[in-house]
Design an enzyme around this catalytic site. Structure first.
Site, PDB file in Angstrom:
ATOM      1  CE1 TYR A 145      -3.556  -2.553   0.562  1.00  0.00           C
ATOM      2  CE2 TYR A 145      -4.635  -0.510   1.165  1.00  0.00           C
ATOM      3  CZ  TYR A 145      -4.714  -1.830   0.795  1.00  0.00           C
ATOM      4  OH  TYR A 145      -5.927  -2.418   0.653  1.00  0.00           O
ATOM      5  CE  LYS A 195       1.581 -17.587  -3.264  1.00  0.00           C
ATOM      6  NZ  LYS A 195       0.677 -18.758  -3.412  1.00  0.00           N
ATOM      7  CG  ASP A 227      -2.387 -20.024  -2.163  1.00  0.00           C
ATOM      8  OD1 ASP A 227      -1.865 -20.096  -1.027  1.00  0.00           O
ATOM      9  OD2 ASP A 227      -1.888 -20.586  -3.165  1.00  0.00           O
ATOM     10  CG  ASP A 251      -8.085  -4.626   1.359  1.00  0.00           C
ATOM     11  OD1 ASP A 251      -9.011  -4.132   2.031  1.00  0.00           O
ATOM     12  OD2 ASP A 251      -8.028  -4.560   0.106  1.00  0.00           O
ATOM     13  CG  ASP A 255     -13.650  -6.673   2.134  1.00  0.00           C
ATOM     14  OD1 ASP A 255     -13.574  -6.034   3.208  1.00  0.00           O
ATOM     15  OD2 ASP A 255     -13.967  -6.147   1.053  1.00  0.00           O
TER      16      ASP A 255
END
Ligand code: IPM
Ligand code: MG
Length: 369
Positions: A145, A195, A227, A251, A255
């Site tokens: 970000y 990851k 994942d 993020d 959600d």
């Protein structure tokens, strides 16, 4: 003598002002019971601020926030402002600078599906029979970000654009400590999501988590690739407790978590800076859901996310733990007693269908005397 605190109220756009009104009514009631006083100043943010001043985070709003112990935030954004350049849009132009300015690196996002509300979740009932309660700890001021360089130019006549996912070890250490501390207060299990099979920043992330784990010998640390975590959250949400992850992964996963909990209108969030010597942090508190312009002004919005955000503010920034407990308890009783805004209603005959203000009223009536 009564204790005095100061907060800044940024109601914003869409359903923000109407759910904020309910949270502030609860605050009025809880202050008189708790022998403390919370001075509040309301300021413009988001689309409302763009309309009035041309900027989603006017300097006077930022200045006002600096004077307080915490920010109670509603929500920002709406179709009216979607044509603006990204940095001038309400969401990005207000939220990201506020996070960076106050160094709010620790984002706590609970994903709670109460056993009484599992029907509102899109997940098959057999996977969530007893509901679930996950806490996502998202790193909020680093990673892709904010990493530099980022930009766009041309290579051999073709546009290219790039972002940088970068973490300093110290940034990982401080979010790790927040997550381990949260895990200590729950079931003492912490899942770190990364990851590390592909990304260098994730390799450092994982190494650092393992190092910080030594400071918290009681907590059992495990790791999962992002994942896989996205899949497992859908398949067995109840197996998760506290998860910690970097900014972009957080993020997305938060959600997903909010969606499967089935009650976006009930989820609060806290974005915290470093705790001071008294253990309290400056923080910004906001509902996990957005400004929901489609239902704004219709008294359909569920005020619970805003009210629980207020409870988090009282707990983490003001140290008013009893008041926070009382609000959270009143919300549970209100759900137990069958009060339902449209987002969590099923139409069962024992439910009491209510609008925004009536939900606030029901919670008010259930606060400790
Ligand atoms: C969130 C939002 C923000 C983010 C956007 C609006 C910049 O999606 O708080 O999760 O990506 O962090
Ligand atoms: Mg998001």
């Amino acid at each position: 003598m009564s204790r005095t605190h100061r907060i800044t109220v940024l109601a914003g756009d869409g359903i923000g002002p109407e759910v904020m009104a309910e949270a502030l009514r609860i605050l009025d009631a809880i202050e008189t019971r708790g022998n403390f006083n919370v001075a509040r100043t309301a300021h413009l943010v988001g689309g409302a601020a763009i309309d009035a001043t041309g900027h989603p985070l006017p300097p006077e709003t930022l200045l006002a926030c600096e004077q307080g112990n915490a920010i109670l935030f509603g929500s920002v954004g709406g179709p009216r402002w979607e044509h603006l350049l990204p940095d001038l849009q309400p969401e990005r132009g207000a939220l990201l600078p506020l996070r960076k300015h106050f160094d709010l690196f620790a984002n706590l996002r609970p994903g709670i599906c109460l056993p009484a509300l599992t029907h509102a979740s899109p997940i098959k009932q057999e996977f969530i029979a007893d509901g679930f309660n996950v806490l996502c700890v998202r790193e909020l001021t680093g990673g892709i970000y904010f990493g530099s360089p980022k930009g766009r130019h041309e290579i051999q006549g073709e546009p290219v654009a790039f972002d940088t996912m970068i973490y300093k070890k110290s940034e990982i250490e401080r979010i790790a400590r927040v997550a381990f501390t949260a895990a200590m207060g729950r079931t003492k299990r912490l899942l770190s999501v990364d990851k590390a099979n592909v990304l260098a920043s994730s390799v450092l992330w994982r190494e650092t988590l393992i190092e910080i784990a030594r400071e918290f010998p009681e907590v059992e640390l495990s790791h999962m690739y992002v994942d896989n975590a996205a899949m497992q959250l859908i398949r067995r949400p109840a197996s998760f407790d506290v998860l910690v992850t970097e900014n972009l992964f957080g993020d997305i996963l938060s959600d997903e978590m909010a969606m499967i909990s089935g009650s976006l209108g009930m989820l609060p969030s806290a974005s915290l800076g470093n705790p001071g010597s008294n253990g309290l942090s400056f923080g910004m508190y906001e509902p996990s859901g957005g400004s929901a312009p489609d239902i704004a002004g219709k008294s359909l919005a569920n005020p619970i996310a805003q009210i629980l955000s207020l409870a988090m503010l009282l707990r983490f920034s003001l140290g008013e733990t009893a008041a926070a407990d009382s609000i959270e308890n009143a919300v549970s009783l209100t759900i137990r007693d069958g009060f339902r805004t449209v987002d969590i209603a099923t139409g069962r005959p024992d439910e009491i269908k209510v609008g925004t203000a009536a939900m606030g009223e029901a919670i008010l009536a259930r606060l400790d005397p």
